[in-house]
Write a protein that holds these residues in place. Structure first.
Motif, PDB file in Angstrom:
ATOM      1  N   THR A 164       0.773  -1.182   0.116  1.00 37.76           N
ATOM      2  CA  THR A 164      -0.091   0.009   0.001  1.00 37.76           C
ATOM      3  C   THR A 164       1.110   1.189   0.151  1.00 37.76           C
ATOM      4  O   THR A 164       0.671   2.308  -0.718  1.00 37.76           O
ATOM      5  N   ALA A 165       1.901   1.106   0.614  1.00 35.24           N
ATOM      6  CA  ALA A 165       2.880   2.303   0.781  1.00 35.24           C
ATOM      7  C   ALA A 165       3.612   2.500  -0.469  1.00 35.24           C
ATOM      8  O   ALA A 165       3.667   3.686  -0.909  1.00 35.24           O
ATOM      9  N   ARG A 166       3.689   1.499  -1.276  1.00 35.52           N
ATOM     10  CA  ARG A 166       4.511   1.724  -2.535  1.00 35.52           C
ATOM     11  C   ARG A 166       3.410   2.430  -3.497  1.00 35.52           C
ATOM     12  O   ARG A 166       3.812   3.142  -4.292  1.00 35.52           O
ATOM     13  N   ARG A 167       2.027   2.071  -3.480  1.00 37.26           N
ATOM     14  CA  ARG A 167       0.950   2.863  -4.286  1.00 37.26           C
ATOM     15  C   ARG A 167       0.684   4.213  -4.134  1.00 37.26           C
ATOM     16  O   ARG A 167       0.461   4.915  -4.889  1.00 37.26           O
ATOM     17  N   ILE A 168       1.016   4.613  -2.722  1.00 39.70           N
ATOM     18  CA  ILE A 168       0.610   6.139  -2.422  1.00 39.70           C
ATOM     19  C   ILE A 168       1.756   7.008  -3.177  1.00 39.70           C
ATOM     20  O   ILE A 168       2.811   6.553  -2.844  1.00 39.70           O
ATOM     21  N   PRO A 169       1.294   7.995  -3.647  1.00 44.03           N
ATOM     22  CA  PRO A 169       2.563   8.737  -4.286  1.00 44.03           C
ATOM     23  C   PRO A 169       3.167   9.691  -3.220  1.00 44.03           C
ATOM     24  O   PRO A 169       2.232   9.962  -2.297  1.00 44.03           O
ATOM     25  N   GLY A 170       4.324   9.993  -3.411  1.00 45.27           N
ATOM     26  CA  GLY A 170       4.552  10.751  -2.498  1.00 45.27           C
ATOM     27  C   GLY A 170       5.698  10.691  -1.858  1.00 45.27           C
ATOM     28  O   GLY A 170       6.787  11.156  -0.992  1.00 45.27           O
TER      29      GLY A 170
END
Length: 181
Positions: free
Chosen positions: A175-181
């Motif tokens: 999930t953290a990889r999918r979140i931009p930023g």
């Protein structure tokens, strides 16, 4: 300790306390009967330690003292299981020396010795029961098995928890990889 156990132990130990005291103070009367057994045991004792006395009177007194002491321990409820085992061990040479019915030619003497031999065999059985008695508490074998089972369940729970936390960590990382930023 229940009253039945206390009474049974006192009754079982009575013969050992009384005969132990009697045989300690007057061992000479037992020498003729004990001599064949002590003659066979003496070389074993000499090999174990040369300082151990091997004369018949000393061995009778030692057996009597052990019976007296272990009998008192059994009667008072102190170290009952070891005391019962010790008494069972002292009963073997006493029975073999004192009641060899298989050697008697006279039928009356043979029957008398056979009865006393069987009486001692019954005492031996009672002592084995006393030695195995855990007073209603779990024995060492049960406790060890219970601990092992408990440990296995704890390990299985820890493994399941670690796997669950690993899956959560993998999902969180994805999930953290999918979140931009």
């Amino acid at each position: 300790m229940t009253p039945v156990r206390s009474l049974a132990r006192a009754m079982l130990s009575g013969i050992f306390v009384v005969s132990g005291a009697r045989n300690f103070t007057n061992p000479e009367r037992l020498v003729p009967a004990a001599q064949p057994v002590t003659d066979r045991v003496a070389p074993l004792l000499q090999r174990a330690d040369a300082r151990i006395p091997t004369d018949t009177v000393s061995l009778i007194r030692a057996n009597a003292a052990v019976q007296f002491g272990a009998g008192l321990m059994l009667a008072t409820g102190r170290f009952t299981r070891p005391a019962a085992l010790v008494l069972a061990g002292t009963l073997v040479p006493v029975t073999l020396a004192g009641h060899p019915f298989w050697r008697n030619d006279d039928q009356a003497t043979r029957n008398n010795n056979q009865i006393h031999f069987l009486k001692n065999l019954g005492l031996f059985g009672g002592l084995l029961l006393a030695a195995a008695d855990t007073e209603g508490k779990p024995g060492l074998r049960w406790r060890a098995g219970h601990r092992i089972g408990h440990s296995r369940r704890s390990v299985r729970r820890a493994v399941r928890t670690a796997r669950r936390e690993a899956r959560i960590a993998v999902r969180s990382a994805a999930t953290a990889r999918r979140i931009p930023g």
